[in-house]
Design a protein around this motif. Structure first.
Motif, PDB file in Angstrom:
ATOM      1  N   VAL A 172      -4.516   4.882 -13.448  1.00 42.51           N
ATOM      2  CA  VAL A 172      -5.333   5.789 -12.399  1.00 42.51           C
ATOM      3  C   VAL A 172      -4.493   7.314 -12.394  1.00 42.51           C
ATOM      4  O   VAL A 172      -5.196   8.007 -11.574  1.00 42.51           O
ATOM      5  CB  VAL A 172      -4.940   5.203 -10.878  1.00 42.51           C
ATOM      6  CG1 VAL A 172      -5.806   4.168 -10.607  1.00 42.51           C
ATOM      7  CG2 VAL A 172      -3.782   5.392 -10.428  1.00 42.51           C
ATOM      8  N   GLY A 173      -3.502   7.594 -13.175  1.00 39.44           N
ATOM      9  CA  GLY A 173      -2.912   8.710 -13.255  1.00 39.44           C
ATOM     10  C   GLY A 173      -1.602   8.925 -12.629  1.00 39.44           C
ATOM     11  O   GLY A 173      -1.469   8.236 -11.549  1.00 39.44           O
ATOM     12  N   GLU A 174      -0.813   9.701 -13.062  1.00 33.43           N
ATOM     13  CA  GLU A 174       0.668   9.938 -12.606  1.00 33.43           C
ATOM     14  C   GLU A 174       0.436  10.591 -11.059  1.00 33.43           C
ATOM     15  O   GLU A 174       1.556  10.332 -10.520  1.00 33.43           O
ATOM     16  CB  GLU A 174       1.375  10.717 -13.517  1.00 33.43           C
ATOM     17  CG  GLU A 174       1.572  10.007 -14.781  1.00 33.43           C
ATOM     18  CD  GLU A 174       2.609   8.984 -14.844  1.00 33.43           C
ATOM     19  OE1 GLU A 174       3.547   9.011 -13.717  1.00 33.43           O
ATOM     20  OE2 GLU A 174       2.550   7.998 -15.363  1.00 33.43           O
ATOM     21  N   ASP A 175      -0.539  11.168 -11.026  1.00 36.05           N
ATOM     22  CA  ASP A 175      -0.678  11.920  -9.516  1.00 36.05           C
ATOM     23  C   ASP A 175      -0.891  10.758  -8.273  1.00 36.05           C
ATOM     24  O   ASP A 175      -0.991  11.365  -7.060  1.00 36.05           O
ATOM     25  CB  ASP A 175      -1.775  12.842  -9.349  1.00 36.05           C
ATOM     26  CG  ASP A 175      -1.551  14.035 -10.250  1.00 36.05           C
ATOM     27  OD1 ASP A 175      -0.215  14.335 -10.452  1.00 36.05           O
ATOM     28  OD2 ASP A 175      -2.470  14.737 -10.837  1.00 36.05           O
ATOM     29  N   ALA A 176      -1.027   9.515  -8.652  1.00 35.16           N
ATOM     30  CA  ALA A 176      -1.238   8.574  -7.537  1.00 35.16           C
ATOM     31  C   ALA A 176      -0.086   8.701  -6.458  1.00 35.16           C
ATOM     32  O   ALA A 176       1.279   8.646  -7.165  1.00 35.16           O
ATOM     33  CB  ALA A 176      -1.701   7.271  -8.191  1.00 35.16           C
ATOM     34  N   ARG A 177      -0.239   8.218  -5.454  1.00 30.68           N
ATOM     35  CA  ARG A 177       0.791   7.882  -4.479  1.00 30.68           C
ATOM     36  C   ARG A 177       0.734   6.347  -4.090  1.00 30.68           C
ATOM     37  O   ARG A 177      -0.082   5.906  -3.570  1.00 30.68           O
ATOM     38  CB  ARG A 177       0.785   8.828  -3.161  1.00 30.68           C
ATOM     39  CG  ARG A 177       1.024  10.270  -3.375  1.00 30.68           C
ATOM     40  CD  ARG A 177       0.940  11.065  -2.178  1.00 30.68           C
ATOM     41  NE  ARG A 177       1.733  10.423  -1.157  1.00 30.68           N
ATOM     42  CZ  ARG A 177       3.070  10.882  -0.791  1.00 30.68           C
ATOM     43  NH1 ARG A 177       3.634  11.582  -1.786  1.00 30.68           N
ATOM     44  NH2 ARG A 177       3.602  10.179   0.107  1.00 30.68           N
ATOM     45  N   LEU A 178       1.783   5.803  -4.729  1.00 33.68           N
ATOM     46  CA  LEU A 178       1.824   4.328  -4.541  1.00 33.68           C
ATOM     47  C   LEU A 178       2.670   3.650  -3.462  1.00 33.68           C
ATOM     48  O   LEU A 178       3.794   4.206  -3.058  1.00 33.68           O
ATOM     49  CB  LEU A 178       2.443   3.498  -5.747  1.00 33.68           C
ATOM     50  CG  LEU A 178       1.553   3.287  -7.019  1.00 33.68           C
ATOM     51  CD1 LEU A 178       0.615   4.710  -7.449  1.00 33.68           C
ATOM     52  CD2 LEU A 178       2.057   2.791  -7.998  1.00 33.68           C
ATOM     53  N   GLY A 179       2.065   2.544  -2.653  1.00 33.41           N
ATOM     54  CA  GLY A 179       2.857   1.942  -1.896  1.00 33.41           C
ATOM     55  C   GLY A 179       2.887   0.414  -2.039  1.00 33.41           C
ATOM     56  O   GLY A 179       2.087   0.022  -2.803  1.00 33.41           O
ATOM     57  N   LEU A 180       4.234  -0.103  -2.056  1.00 34.14           N
ATOM     58  CA  LEU A 180       4.541  -1.436  -2.415  1.00 34.14           C
ATOM     59  C   LEU A 180       4.864  -2.171  -1.090  1.00 34.14           C
ATOM     60  O   LEU A 180       5.871  -1.880  -0.418  1.00 34.14           O
ATOM     61  CB  LEU A 180       5.710  -1.608  -3.545  1.00 34.14           C
ATOM     62  CG  LEU A 180       5.333  -1.069  -4.996  1.00 34.14           C
ATOM     63  CD1 LEU A 180       4.712   0.310  -4.960  1.00 34.14           C
ATOM     64  CD2 LEU A 180       6.451  -1.402  -5.984  1.00 34.14           C
ATOM     65  N   VAL A 181       4.302  -3.501  -1.016  1.00 36.44           N
ATOM     66  CA  VAL A 181       4.521  -4.263   0.001  1.00 36.44           C
ATOM     67  C   VAL A 181       5.674  -5.182  -0.504  1.00 36.44           C
ATOM     68  O   VAL A 181       5.415  -6.077  -1.350  1.00 36.44           O
ATOM     69  CB  VAL A 181       3.452  -5.138   0.535  1.00 36.44           C
ATOM     70  CG1 VAL A 181       4.054  -6.228   1.719  1.00 36.44           C
ATOM     71  CG2 VAL A 181       2.324  -4.301   1.069  1.00 36.44           C
ATOM     72  N   LEU A 182       7.013  -4.995  -0.062  1.00 33.51           N
ATOM     73  CA  LEU A 182       7.955  -6.053  -0.590  1.00 33.51           C
ATOM     74  C   LEU A 182       8.310  -6.897   0.298  1.00 33.51           C
ATOM     75  O   LEU A 182       8.877  -6.734   1.390  1.00 33.51           O
ATOM     76  CB  LEU A 182       9.242  -4.620  -0.743  1.00 33.51           C
ATOM     77  CG  LEU A 182       9.439  -3.737  -1.437  1.00 33.51           C
ATOM     78  CD1 LEU A 182      10.908  -2.937  -1.458  1.00 33.51           C
ATOM     79  CD2 LEU A 182       8.944  -4.075  -2.750  1.00 33.51           C
ATOM     80  N   CYS A 183       7.887  -8.159   0.026  1.00 36.41           N
ATOM     81  CA  CYS A 183       7.877  -9.282   0.501  1.00 36.41           C
ATOM     82  C   CYS A 183       8.869 -10.030   0.250  1.00 36.41           C
ATOM     83  O   CYS A 183       9.130 -10.382  -1.108  1.00 36.41           O
ATOM     84  CB  CYS A 183       6.384 -10.095   0.542  1.00 36.41           C
ATOM     85  SG  CYS A 183       6.129 -10.375  -1.051  1.00 36.41           S
ATOM     86  N   GLY A 184       9.700 -10.768   1.105  1.00 36.88           N
ATOM     87  CA  GLY A 184      10.681 -11.984   0.941  1.00 36.88           C
ATOM     88  C   GLY A 184      11.929 -11.473   0.349  1.00 36.88           C
ATOM     89  O   GLY A 184      12.139 -10.665  -0.593  1.00 36.88           O
TER      90      GLY A 184
END
Length: 202
Positions: A172-184
């Motif tokens: 999607v390209g380096e300008d994306a802003r990612l969120g990660l659901v850190l579970c467990g």
């Protein structure tokens, strides 16, 4: 009663249900999915202008809830699922057009559902951009990276999100802003050390 494998756990559940006990299913339950959707609401309220969110998949309850709630609040956000190669229940379901049993070989037991459910499959097929798979070694490397660089202790069920996030950025390209659901956090330091040695990561 304790069992050694996830397949064994689900088989035990069926035995207990046959004896009249009530199951609160970890993913095949609309109320559980709705409750897990509160994670998506928190992202919508607190996480700023995200373009993409990554969620690990076992049986699919967490991603079904997160995707439903987050897409309702932010329709343009892309949701990505992540599995390990040895626990591909959702990937297999998407390929087959519905839930199918899968053979489990991943060390990541908390993602090792023997199949997804019709309700989680329907949510993911409708709301999730794609489901990516990573190796167990990549998941353990991600766990180590989270500990070393983010100072967060997580199990490989969350560690698998880091290598997948790199693949999402490539798409999607380096300008994306990612969120990660850190579970467990269901892995001990001894577990992670043993896996790291097994995969030659230290």
């Amino acid at each position: 009663t304790l069992v050694d494998t996830m397949d064994g756990a689900f088989a035990l559940v069926e035995e207990l249900r046959a004896k009249g006990l009530t199951l609160v299913h970890p993913f095949d339950d609309p109320v559980v999915i709705a409750a897990q959707g509160t994670v998506g609401l928190e992202f919508a309220q607190d996480a700023g202008e995200l373009t993409d969110v990554l969620v690990s998949i076992g049986g699919g309850g967490l991603i079904a809830g997160v995707a439903t709630a987050l897409r309702a609040r932010r329709p343009g956000v892309r949701i990505w699922g992540v599995e390990t190669d040895g626990a591909r229940a959702m990937s297999a379901a998407l390929e087959a057009g519905g839930p199918v049993p899968v053979e489990l070989s991943s060390i990541v037991s908390t993602l090792s559902a023997p199949s997804v459910s019709p309700i989680t499959y329907e949510h993911v097929s409708a709301l999730v951009t794609d489901v990516l798979t990573v190796t167990d070694a990549e998941a353990v490397r991600g766990t180590l990276d989270l500990a070393d660089h983010a100072k967060v202790w997580a199990e490989p069920a969350a560690g698998c999100l880091l290598p997948a996030a790199r693949r999402v950025l490539e798409r999607v390209g380096e300008d994306a802003r990612l969120g990660l659901v850190l579970c467990g956090g269901n892995a001990t330091t001894a577990d992670v050390t043993a896996w790291a040695e097994r995969f030659g990561l230290r």
